[in-house]
Design a protein around this motif. Structure first.
Motif, PDB file in Angstrom:
ATOM      1  N   SER A  50      10.636   8.600   4.402  1.00 17.45           N
ATOM      2  CA  SER A  50      10.516   9.396   3.185  1.00 17.45           C
ATOM      3  C   SER A  50       9.151  10.070   3.059  1.00 17.45           C
ATOM      4  O   SER A  50       8.976  10.976   2.244  1.00 17.45           O
ATOM      5  CB  SER A  50      10.785   8.519   1.955  1.00 17.45           C
ATOM      6  OG  SER A  50       9.863   7.434   1.902  1.00 17.45           O
ATOM      7  N   LEU A  51       8.172   9.656   3.869  1.00 14.92           N
ATOM      8  CA  LEU A  51       6.813  10.211   3.793  1.00 14.92           C
ATOM      9  C   LEU A  51       6.368  10.811   5.126  1.00 14.92           C
ATOM     10  O   LEU A  51       5.182  11.068   5.317  1.00 14.92           O
ATOM     11  CB  LEU A  51       5.824   9.113   3.374  1.00 14.92           C
ATOM     12  CG  LEU A  51       6.068   8.461   2.017  1.00 14.92           C
ATOM     13  CD1 LEU A  51       5.106   7.286   1.824  1.00 14.92           C
ATOM     14  CD2 LEU A  51       5.903   9.479   0.894  1.00 14.92           C
ATOM     15  N   ARG A  52       7.281  11.057   6.028  1.00  8.55           N
ATOM     16  CA  ARG A  52       6.915  11.440   7.391  1.00  8.55           C
ATOM     17  C   ARG A  52       6.494  12.897   7.547  1.00  8.55           C
ATOM     18  O   ARG A  52       5.983  13.285   8.595  1.00  8.55           O
ATOM     19  CB  ARG A  52       8.100  11.176   8.332  1.00  8.55           C
ATOM     20  CG  ARG A  52       9.293  12.079   8.047  1.00  8.55           C
ATOM     21  CD  ARG A  52      10.485  11.736   8.897  1.00  8.55           C
ATOM     22  NE  ARG A  52      11.671  12.437   8.405  1.00  8.55           N
ATOM     23  CZ  ARG A  52      12.891  12.281   8.888  1.00  8.55           C
ATOM     24  NH1 ARG A  52      13.075  11.433   9.895  1.00  8.55           N
ATOM     25  NH2 ARG A  52      13.909  12.942   8.393  1.00  8.55           N
ATOM     26  N   SER A  53       6.729  13.748   6.551  1.00  7.73           N
ATOM     27  CA  SER A  53       6.512  15.183   6.691  1.00  7.73           C
ATOM     28  C   SER A  53       5.216  15.613   6.034  1.00  7.73           C
ATOM     29  O   SER A  53       5.130  15.791   4.810  1.00  7.73           O
ATOM     30  CB  SER A  53       7.701  15.944   6.098  1.00  7.73           C
ATOM     31  OG  SER A  53       8.891  15.607   6.805  1.00  7.73           O
ATOM     32  N   GLY A  81       0.814  -1.202   0.000  1.00 14.13           N
ATOM     33  CA  GLY A  81       0.000   0.000   0.000  1.00 14.13           C
ATOM     34  C   GLY A  81       0.852   1.258   0.000  1.00 14.13           C
ATOM     35  O   GLY A  81       2.089   1.195  -0.025  1.00 14.13           O
ATOM     36  N   PRO A  82       0.217   2.428   0.045  1.00 14.65           N
ATOM     37  CA  PRO A  82       0.951   3.689  -0.077  1.00 14.65           C
ATOM     38  C   PRO A  82       1.918   3.952   1.067  1.00 14.65           C
ATOM     39  O   PRO A  82       2.882   4.713   0.902  1.00 14.65           O
ATOM     40  CB  PRO A  82      -0.158   4.749  -0.110  1.00 14.65           C
ATOM     41  CG  PRO A  82      -1.348   4.089   0.508  1.00 14.65           C
ATOM     42  CD  PRO A  82      -1.236   2.650   0.130  1.00 14.65           C
ATOM     43  N   ARG A  85       0.425  13.155   2.281  1.00 18.90           N
ATOM     44  CA  ARG A  85      -0.895  13.021   1.658  1.00 18.90           C
ATOM     45  C   ARG A  85      -1.403  11.603   1.914  1.00 18.90           C
ATOM     46  O   ARG A  85      -0.602  10.689   2.137  1.00 18.90           O
ATOM     47  CB  ARG A  85      -0.806  13.276   0.155  1.00 18.90           C
ATOM     48  CG  ARG A  85      -0.281  14.639  -0.233  1.00 18.90           C
ATOM     49  CD  ARG A  85      -0.167  14.745  -1.763  1.00 18.90           C
ATOM     50  NE  ARG A  85       0.371  16.031  -2.192  1.00 18.90           N
ATOM     51  CZ  ARG A  85       1.652  16.313  -2.286  1.00 18.90           C
ATOM     52  NH1 ARG A  85       2.561  15.368  -2.011  1.00 18.90           N
ATOM     53  NH2 ARG A  85       2.061  17.503  -2.687  1.00 18.90           N
ATOM     54  N   PRO A  86      -2.704  11.376   1.845  1.00 14.89           N
ATOM     55  CA  PRO A  86      -3.217  10.033   2.084  1.00 14.89           C
ATOM     56  C   PRO A  86      -2.836   9.016   1.002  1.00 14.89           C
ATOM     57  O   PRO A  86      -2.775   7.829   1.246  1.00 14.89           O
ATOM     58  CB  PRO A  86      -4.729  10.219   2.154  1.00 14.89           C
ATOM     59  CG  PRO A  86      -4.988  11.504   1.447  1.00 14.89           C
ATOM     60  CD  PRO A  86      -3.787  12.362   1.676  1.00 14.89           C
ATOM     61  N   PHE A 119      -2.583   6.415  15.389  1.00 11.52           N
ATOM     62  CA  PHE A 119      -1.725   7.191  14.496  1.00 11.52           C
ATOM     63  C   PHE A 119      -1.071   6.279  13.460  1.00 11.52           C
ATOM     64  O   PHE A 119      -0.808   5.102  13.725  1.00 11.52           O
ATOM     65  CB  PHE A 119      -0.628   7.912  15.300  1.00 11.52           C
ATOM     66  CG  PHE A 119      -1.183   8.874  16.313  1.00 11.52           C
ATOM     67  CD1 PHE A 119      -1.448  10.196  15.974  1.00 11.52           C
ATOM     68  CD2 PHE A 119      -1.497   8.443  17.596  1.00 11.52           C
ATOM     69  CE1 PHE A 119      -1.990  11.069  16.895  1.00 11.52           C
ATOM     70  CE2 PHE A 119      -2.046   9.312  18.534  1.00 11.52           C
ATOM     71  CZ  PHE A 119      -2.292  10.629  18.178  1.00 11.52           C
ATOM     72  N   LEU A 120      -0.835   6.836  12.304  1.00 10.95           N
ATOM     73  CA  LEU A 120      -0.059   6.169  11.261  1.00 10.95           C
ATOM     74  C   LEU A 120       1.353   6.738  11.306  1.00 10.95           C
ATOM     75  O   LEU A 120       1.534   7.959  11.275  1.00 10.95           O
ATOM     76  CB  LEU A 120      -0.667   6.429   9.883  1.00 10.95           C
ATOM     77  CG  LEU A 120       0.158   5.899   8.705  1.00 10.95           C
ATOM     78  CD1 LEU A 120      -0.002   4.387   8.581  1.00 10.95           C
ATOM     79  CD2 LEU A 120      -0.245   6.583   7.409  1.00 10.95           C
TER      80      LEU A 120
END
Length: 420
Positions: free
Chosen positions: A411-414, A248-249, A417-418, A405-406
């Motif tokens: 690389s996507l922590r900031s 998944g994303p 987007r969903p 929380f997710l």
């Protein structure tokens, strides 16, 4: 903090400083002992793991191979400071801040560990309601307030000065850490709530003069947690691979559940015997066979939940009128392995003995499954065990808050987007 703190033992002083927070507390720490000599982190961030939750390899271990949690911990709950959804420029600013922290201190219990997670409310800003489930009450006897802040940062270090300095730097009070220029988050985030705590031998005993613990000061010096026993045995923890999202994303990330729990330990220490405490925490067999010495270090890397405990929960409920916490929790295993990784710690927030239960897992459903096993509701309906009384350790705690929380990959922590 003032001159009156000069006679306070170092461990107590540092814990108090973290609980108070702010520039005055950090200044008092620096005045008391200075900043520890900690190596900087890598200048090349690609050398760090993509998993934010990859902490285990950076933690110390005990003689049995169990990971030893960092002693000082802070949960910083944040709200997005803007309206609508974040911009790309805000994402770059937030990432710059996190990378400056990583360069300032090496990733270690002796340096700084941190992760950032995002709530269902945050993803709701994008109209996305299916990224992860909203928090909810997870037992028929609890009525927690639900955390709906946008994000949470979890800081951890053996050094109180480092968690305080990192928090200050993230909100513009310091522009340098350990010789590294740092930038903050204040343009993108606002502080919403702050929770603090500690874990480790001696710390609970040094901080038991709070509501929820008898005046007799019963918490053993050797215990890393208020209830007198250790936790986090290697074989009772899910692996970081097991809790990592596989597709998944947000593959490479994880989910995080954060609870605030108030402890009521008067009966635990003043009325229950040592054998009763062992039976309720572990299993009645452990008490009968005198398996647990002190805080339980003799158990090695496992709480020893064998078939004599796991396969006889209902029998113990009916015939012995008592079941153990670990005994029940073992029912939530898959392929004989736990499904959650605990990173909880004790607290004196609000002058009360408490536990901030932090758990990471591949899916929030894994945590809910584990909690359902801990509730023992089926046992209460078919034996003399009550819904809370003699049903593990349920009667000694009240869940006051819950949040989901997710925790994306680095690389996507900031401000993700969903569907990145």
């Amino acid at each position: 903090m003032s001159e009156s703190t000069r006679g306070v033992p170092r461990r107590e002083f540092m814990k108090a400083a973290v609980a108070i927070g702010g520039s005055a507390a950090l200044s008092a720490c620096l005045d008391r002992g200075g900043m520890p000599d900690v190596p900087q982190g890598p200048s090349d961030p690609s050398k760090l793991p993509e998993r934010q939750h990859a902490w285990n390899r950076f933690l110390a271990t005990d003689d049995h191979g169990n990971n030893v949690a960092a002693r000082h911990q802070v949960l910083l709950f944040l709200n997005y400071a803007g309206n609508g959804t974040p911009s790309d420029s805000e994402r770059k600013s937030v990432e710059k801040a996190f990378r400056s922290l990583e360069r300032a201190y090496r990733r270690s219990n002796d340096g700084l560990l941190f992760s950032v997670g995002y709530s269902p409310s945050y993803f709701g800003r994008f109209g996305a309601g299916d990224v992860l489930p909203k928090p909810k009450a997870l037992a028929p006897f609890e009525d927690p307030k639900l955390d709906e802040q946008d994000a949470v940062i979890h800081f951890a270090s053996d050094h109180a000065q480092l968690v305080l300095a990192a928090e200050e730097a993230m909100f513009g009070e310091r522009d340098e850490l350990n010789g590294v220029s740092v930038t903050g988050l204040s343009g993108a985030f606002e502080k919403a709530n702050r929770r603090t705590g500690f874990v480790g031998d001696g710390l609970p005993a040094n901080h038991q003069d709070v509501s929820g613990i008898p005046d007799s000061k019963p918490v053993p010096e050797e215990s890393p947690l208020y209830m007198g026993f250790k936790s986090g045995f290697e074989k009772n923890q899910a692996s970081e691979d097991r809790v990592t999202i596989s597709d998944g994303p947000f593959a490479g990330g994880t989910t995080q559940h954060v609870s605030r729990i108030r402890l009521h330990l008067d009966q635990w220490y003043e009325q229950d015997s040592r054998d009763q405490r062992v039976a309720k925490m572990f299993c009645p067999v452990h008490a009968e066979e005198d398996r647990v010495e002190g805080a339980g270090d003799n158990l090695g890397n496992s709480s020893e939940m064998g078939d004599e405990c796991i396969e006889h929960v209902e029998e113990h409920a009916r015939n012995r009128g008592m079941v153990g916490h670990s005994q029940k929790s073992a029912a939530a295993r898959e392929d004989d392995s736990p499904v959650i990784l605990r990173r909880d710690f004790d607290s004196t927030d609000g002058g009360e003995a408490g536990l901030h239960f932090v758990a990471v897992q591949r899916d929030i459903a894994d945590f809910e499954k584990t909690r359902e096993a801990m509730n023992g509701t089926d046992l209460a309906g078919n034996s003399s065990v009550g819904q809370r009384v003699n049903n593990g350790i349920l009667q000694y705690m009240t869940v006051e808050r819950r949040g989901n929380f997710l925790v994306p990959p680095r690389s996507l922590r900031s401000l993700p987007r969903p569907n990145p």
